[in-house]
Design a protein around this motif. Structure first.
Motif, short mmCIF file in Angstrom:
data_model
loop_
_atom_site.label_atom_id
_atom_site.label_comp_id
_atom_site.label_asym_id
_atom_site.label_seq_id
_atom_site.Cartn_x
_atom_site.Cartn_y
_atom_site.Cartn_z
N LEU A 265 -68.69 -35.89 -58.11
CA LEU A 265 -68.53 -36.98 -58.57
C LEU A 265 -68.10 -37.71 -58.10
CD1 LEU A 265 -65.21 -35.60 -61.69
CD2 LEU A 265 -67.27 -35.57 -62.00
N SER A 266 -68.96 -39.44 -58.07
CA SER A 266 -68.47 -40.20 -57.23
C SER A 266 -68.20 -41.11 -57.96
CB SER A 266 -70.36 -40.49 -56.58
OG SER A 266 -69.89 -41.51 -55.82
N LEU A 267 -66.67 -41.97 -57.46
CA LEU A 267 -66.27 -42.57 -57.90
C LEU A 267 -66.38 -44.02 -56.68
CD1 LEU A 267 -64.34 -44.44 -59.28
CD2 LEU A 267 -62.22 -44.24 -57.46
N ILE A 268 -67.44 -45.76 -57.57
CA ILE A 268 -68.18 -46.60 -57.44
C ILE A 268 -66.91 -47.43 -56.70
CG2 ILE A 268 -70.29 -47.86 -56.63
CD1 ILE A 268 -70.58 -45.20 -56.36
N ALA A 269 -66.78 -47.48 -56.15
CA ALA A 269 -65.50 -49.02 -55.60
C ALA A 269 -66.29 -50.87 -55.49
CB ALA A 269 -64.68 -48.93 -54.05
N HIS A 270 -66.48 -51.04 -56.92
CA HIS A 270 -67.13 -52.56 -56.71
C HIS A 270 -66.69 -53.51 -57.24
CE1 HIS A 270 -70.79 -50.40 -54.86
NE2 HIS A 270 -71.62 -50.39 -56.07
N ALA A 271 -65.21 -53.25 -56.90
CA ALA A 271 -64.34 -54.37 -57.49
C ALA A 271 -62.36 -54.17 -56.72
CB ALA A 271 -63.62 -54.18 -59.19
N ASP A 272 -62.06 -55.51 -56.21
CA ASP A 272 -60.62 -54.71 -55.57
C ASP A 272 -60.19 -56.33 -56.93
OD1 ASP A 272 -58.30 -55.53 -54.22
OD2 ASP A 272 -59.65 -56.11 -52.41
N PRO A 273 -59.16 -55.55 -57.74
CA PRO A 273 -58.39 -56.65 -58.82
C PRO A 273 -57.02 -57.18 -58.07
CG PRO A 273 -58.23 -54.07 -59.28
CD PRO A 273 -59.12 -54.27 -58.36
N LEU A 274 -56.74 -56.78 -57.19
CA LEU A 274 -55.54 -57.17 -56.80
C LEU A 274 -55.88 -58.60 -55.79
CD1 LEU A 274 -53.22 -54.19 -55.67
CD2 LEU A 274 -53.15 -55.21 -57.09
N SER A 275 -56.47 -58.35 -55.18
CA SER A 275 -57.17 -59.72 -54.70
C SER A 275 -57.62 -60.86 -55.23
CB SER A 275 -58.15 -59.43 -53.33
OG SER A 275 -58.02 -58.52 -52.40
N ALA A 276 -58.46 -60.45 -56.30
CA ALA A 276 -58.98 -61.13 -57.33
C ALA A 276 -58.61 -61.30 -58.05
CB ALA A 276 -59.76 -60.42 -57.69
N TYR A 277 -57.15 -61.19 -58.43
CA TYR A 277 -55.97 -61.58 -59.38
C TYR A 277 -54.83 -61.74 -58.77
CZ TYR A 277 -59.91 -61.15 -62.65
OH TYR A 277 -60.71 -60.63 -63.47
N ALA A 278 -54.10 -60.61 -58.59
CA ALA A 278 -52.75 -60.34 -57.91
C ALA A 278 -52.50 -61.60 -56.74
CB ALA A 278 -52.05 -59.35 -57.98
N TYR A 279 -53.04 -61.03 -55.86
CA TYR A 279 -52.52 -62.44 -54.63
C TYR A 279 -53.08 -63.42 -55.10
CZ TYR A 279 -52.97 -57.42 -52.37
OH TYR A 279 -53.37 -55.65 -51.91
N ARG A 280 -53.43 -63.27 -55.58
CA ARG A 280 -53.51 -65.40 -56.33
C ARG A 280 -52.59 -65.60 -56.68
NH1 ARG A 280 -56.50 -66.83 -60.27
NH2 ARG A 280 -57.43 -65.21 -60.14
N TRP A 281 -52.48 -64.97 -57.93
CA TRP A 281 -51.10 -65.76 -58.35
C TRP A 281 -49.94 -65.81 -58.00
CZ3 TRP A 281 -52.62 -60.90 -63.29
CH2 TRP A 281 -53.03 -61.14 -63.43
N PHE A 282 -49.77 -64.91 -57.17
CA PHE A 282 -48.43 -64.37 -55.95
C PHE A 282 -48.34 -65.37 -54.53
CE2 PHE A 282 -47.64 -61.19 -58.93
CZ PHE A 282 -47.25 -61.82 -59.72
N GLU A 283 -49.61 -66.01 -54.76
CA GLU A 283 -49.74 -66.19 -53.12
C GLU A 283 -49.27 -68.30 -53.20
OE1 GLU A 283 -53.28 -68.38 -51.85
OE2 GLU A 283 -53.66 -69.65 -53.94
N GLY A 284 -48.33 -68.08 -51.76
CA GLY A 284 -46.66 -68.82 -52.28
C GLY A 284 -45.81 -68.52 -52.35
N VAL A 285 -45.09 -67.08 -52.48
CA VAL A 285 -44.78 -67.04 -53.55
C VAL A 285 -44.34 -65.63 -53.02
CG1 VAL A 285 -42.94 -65.34 -55.28
CG2 VAL A 285 -44.46 -68.17 -55.34
N ALA A 286 -44.96 -65.12 -52.70
CA ALA A 286 -45.18 -63.16 -52.22
C ALA A 286 -46.00 -62.94 -51.59
CB ALA A 286 -44.73 -62.20 -53.31
N SER A 287 -45.34 -62.43 -50.06
CA SER A 287 -46.64 -61.28 -49.32
C SER A 287 -47.52 -60.68 -49.61
CB SER A 287 -45.66 -60.78 -48.38
OG SER A 287 -45.19 -59.80 -48.42
#
Length: 391
Positions: free
Chosen positions: A115-137
């Motif tokens: 079994l091979s999991l292909i990691a082609h997405a980074d949802p925390l960078s795409a969403y969570a980090y941007r939602w909370f930038e300036g508020v949380a590291s």
């Protein structure tokens, strides 16, 4: 080798996933392997793509948050398909439900398949980090979303390998506790993008569209109008830099989130939006005829656009995180603090000062390299203890 790709985001309507998978079907078959793509569809069915390439549709409901997609809802049906196909290796290209279903596959035929999991997405960078930038590291956000990292670590234990699309994503996954991550960057379409396509007339036309003469700096940006692409910030950076030196910016792309981009342009005649194009030769001419590519998204796991710009002979102006940053650093480009318009403007001015003489053309990785290296990983067996990357 028989490879089954369980691909939750492969749709009849097209898009980047379909383009990549269709290319992989041809490439693997040409290299003597059999490949079956299993995708959620309106009904069960089979679509032959030659002697060694098949699309197998599994009847599935629409995804409620985006009805252009479907999702695997019937665990037993997907397991039956895997049993019937009897693969040597199963790829899963999404870390969500489909990965968990494949990890739960139990049968005699599962025992022989890796079994091979292909990691082609980074949802925390795409969403969570941007939602909370300036508020949380980012570290604080990672702690708050530890459920996501725990989920990935469980998959890491149950899959034989995790294949990442860039060195920066590999580092993030390893920092998150994954043990089986290997790097196989993607690449550009062979023979499509080249500095030899540079056309002075095309450059003049784009600068004239921006209301600027030939001695201005011409930037190009390519990508859909989505929040994570940060086009409003890029437009603002071009305006700030344009107060110091003539800068034209052409953004090729579309999408439902165009209004924030238009608002950020604020009537600046030197920033223009062009509709997305499916004419790849025309896009290649436009790219080669610009002076630099600017990108705003720090959540790219590889960044095809940046790789295509390098293949076109352009310097890159990219945020300091993600796949675009990896390519900019390796290609002699300029990086700036992610999400910071002033920092991006300073990077634009640095490229303007360097001028054409400061550019260096470098060899560019192609999709053929990517596919060859991926198959080499699969031929090596389980790489749980291996370090590093292919190529």
């Amino acid at each position: 080798m028989k490879i089954v790709d369980v691909c939750a985001f492969y749709t009849p309507g097209g898009g980047g996933v379909r383009t990549y998978v269709d290319r992989k079907l041809v490439a693997f078959a040409a290299r003597g392997h059999e490949m079956v793509v299993v995708a959620p569809g309106e009904r069960d069915g089979m679509e032959r793509r030659g002697a060694n390439a098949t699309i197998r549709w599994v009847r599935s409901p629409r995804f409620p948050l985006d009805r252009s997609y479907r999702y695997f809802a019937d665990r037993a049906a997907l397991h039956r398909v895997l049993d019937e196909e009897n693969p040597d290796l199963v790829e899963v290209s999404s870390p969500w439900r489909s990965a968990s279903i494949v990890a739960d596959w139990r049968s005699e035929r599962r025992a022989r398949a890796r079994l091979s999991l292909i990691a082609h997405a980074d949802p925390l960078s795409a969403y969570a980090y941007r939602w909370f930038e300036g508020v949380a590291s980012t570290q604080t956000v990672d702690r708050a979303f530890d459920w996501y990292w725990r989920h990935l670590r469980r998959l890491d234990r149950r899959f034989d390998m995790v294949v990442s699309a860039s060195a920066s994503l590999t580092g993030r996954l390893r920092d998150g506790g994954l043990q089986k991550v290997l790097t196989d960057p993607m690449g550009v379409e062979p023979g499509r993008f080249s500095p030899t396509l540079r056309d002075a007339a095309v450059r003049r036309e784009m600068l004239a569209l921006c209301g600027l003469p030939e001695d201005a700096l011409l930037l190009i940006g390519v990508g859909r109008h989505a929040p994570e692409k940060r086009w409003p910030m890029v437009a603002q950076a071009a305006t700030i830099a344009g107060a110091r030196t003539p800068v034209g910016l052409v953004i090729v792309g579309g999408g439902s989130r165009q209004r924030p981009v238009i608002d950020a342009i604020a009537g600046n005649p030197h920033v223009r939006l062009l509709e997305p194009t499916s004419d790849r030769p025309a896009l290649a001419r436009m790219m080669a005829s610009a002076d630099a590519l600017i990108h705003g998204c720090e959540a790219e796991t590889f960044c095809f656009v940046a790789a295509e710009a390098l293949a076109s002979g352009l310097p890159l102006i990219a945020p300091d995180r993600g796949g675009a940053a990896d390519l900019a650093r390796s290609g002699g480009g300029v990086v700036y603090q992610s999400g910071d318009a002033q920092a991006a403007a300073d990077a634009i001015l640095a490229v303007a000062r360097a001028g054409p003489a400061g550019r260096e053309l470098r060899p560019v990785r192609t999709m053929d390299h990517h596919f060859d290296d991926l198959l080499a990983l699969y031929a090596q067996g389980t790489p749980a203890s291996k370090e590093g990357s292919c190529r």
